[in-house]
Write a protein that holds these residues in place. Structure first.
Motif, PDB file in Angstrom:
ATOM      1  N   VAL A   1       0.847  -1.204   0.000  1.00  0.00           N
ATOM      2  CA  VAL A   1       0.000   0.000   0.000  1.00  0.00           C
ATOM      3  C   VAL A   1       0.878   1.248   0.000  1.00  0.00           C
ATOM      4  O   VAL A   1       0.605   2.211  -0.730  1.00  0.00           O
ATOM      5  CB  VAL A   1      -0.965   0.002   1.198  1.00  0.00           C
ATOM      6  N   ALA A   2       1.956   1.224   0.762  1.00  0.00           N
ATOM      7  CA  ALA A   2       2.866   2.372   0.798  1.00  0.00           C
ATOM      8  C   ALA A   2       3.474   2.613  -0.581  1.00  0.00           C
ATOM      9  O   ALA A   2       3.579   3.760  -1.035  1.00  0.00           O
ATOM     10  CB  ALA A   2       3.958   2.144   1.841  1.00  0.00           C
ATOM     11  N   MET A   3       3.880   1.556  -1.269  1.00  0.00           N
ATOM     12  CA  MET A   3       4.460   1.698  -2.607  1.00  0.00           C
ATOM     13  C   MET A   3       3.422   2.233  -3.588  1.00  0.00           C
ATOM     14  O   MET A   3       3.709   3.126  -4.398  1.00  0.00           O
ATOM     15  CB  MET A   3       4.999   0.346  -3.093  1.00  0.00           C
ATOM     16  N   ILE A   4       2.215   1.696  -3.534  1.00  0.00           N
ATOM     17  CA  ILE A   4       1.139   2.160  -4.416  1.00  0.00           C
ATOM     18  C   ILE A   4       0.838   3.627  -4.144  1.00  0.00           C
ATOM     19  O   ILE A   4       0.707   4.436  -5.067  1.00  0.00           O
ATOM     20  CB  ILE A   4      -0.124   1.284  -4.244  1.00  0.00           C
ATOM     21  N   ASP A   5       0.741   3.991  -2.869  1.00  0.00           N
ATOM     22  CA  ASP A   5       0.456   5.382  -2.515  1.00  0.00           C
ATOM     23  C   ASP A   5       1.557   6.317  -3.000  1.00  0.00           C
ATOM     24  O   ASP A   5       1.291   7.413  -3.496  1.00  0.00           O
ATOM     25  CB  ASP A   5       0.265   5.533  -1.011  1.00  0.00           C
ATOM     26  N   ARG A   6       2.796   5.876  -2.860  1.00  0.00           N
ATOM     27  CA  ARG A   6       3.922   6.708  -3.314  1.00  0.00           C
ATOM     28  C   ARG A   6       3.854   6.913  -4.822  1.00  0.00           C
ATOM     29  O   ARG A   6       3.997   8.030  -5.325  1.00  0.00           O
ATOM     30  CB  ARG A   6       5.238   6.054  -2.921  1.00  0.00           C
ATOM     31  N   ALA A   7       3.639   5.835  -5.562  1.00  0.00           N
ATOM     32  CA  ALA A   7       3.566   5.931  -7.020  1.00  0.00           C
ATOM     33  C   ALA A   7       2.362   6.777  -7.452  1.00  0.00           C
ATOM     34  O   ALA A   7       2.482   7.608  -8.358  1.00  0.00           O
ATOM     35  CB  ALA A   7       3.491   4.542  -7.636  1.00  0.00           C
TER      36      ALA A   7
END
Length: 99
Positions: A21-27
């Motif tokens: 989720v953190a990676m998706i949110d960052r992207a």
């Protein structure tokens, strides 16, 4: 009288690890998109790619023979590609940037 409207959107629920989720949110943030928009676009692109890989190409036996004939011919050099391949890379000596 009650009219039944045709449904146009369907919810999808997923359970993901916090790191995902953190990676998706960052992207999504880097693209200026919401998490939902980012995930929907990524999922649709991946789905389209899979569907396109499965597409059949149909042709007549004569068309297939012509296709195979063209594929078996020697490749012809493309002058622009030859010139590009001969240019030194930016990290090599002799590189001159084009203006």
């Amino acid at each position: 009288m009650v009219s039944t409207a045709e449904r146009k959107e369907y919810p999808i629920s997923m359970r993901l690890p916090e790191a995902d989720v953190a990676m998706i949110d960052r992207a999504a943030s880097l693209r200026g998109r919401s998490r939902t928009d980012f995930v929907r676009d990524a999922a649709v692109r991946a789905a389209e790619e899979v569907v396109m890989e499965q597409g059949l190409i149909r042709m007549s036996p004569e068309g297939f023979a012509d296709f195979m004939d063209i594929l078996s011919r020697p490749a012809a050099p493309v002058a622009e590609m030859v010139e590009l391949a001969r240019r030194p890379a930016p990290w090599e000596p002799g590189y001159i940037p084009k203006r």
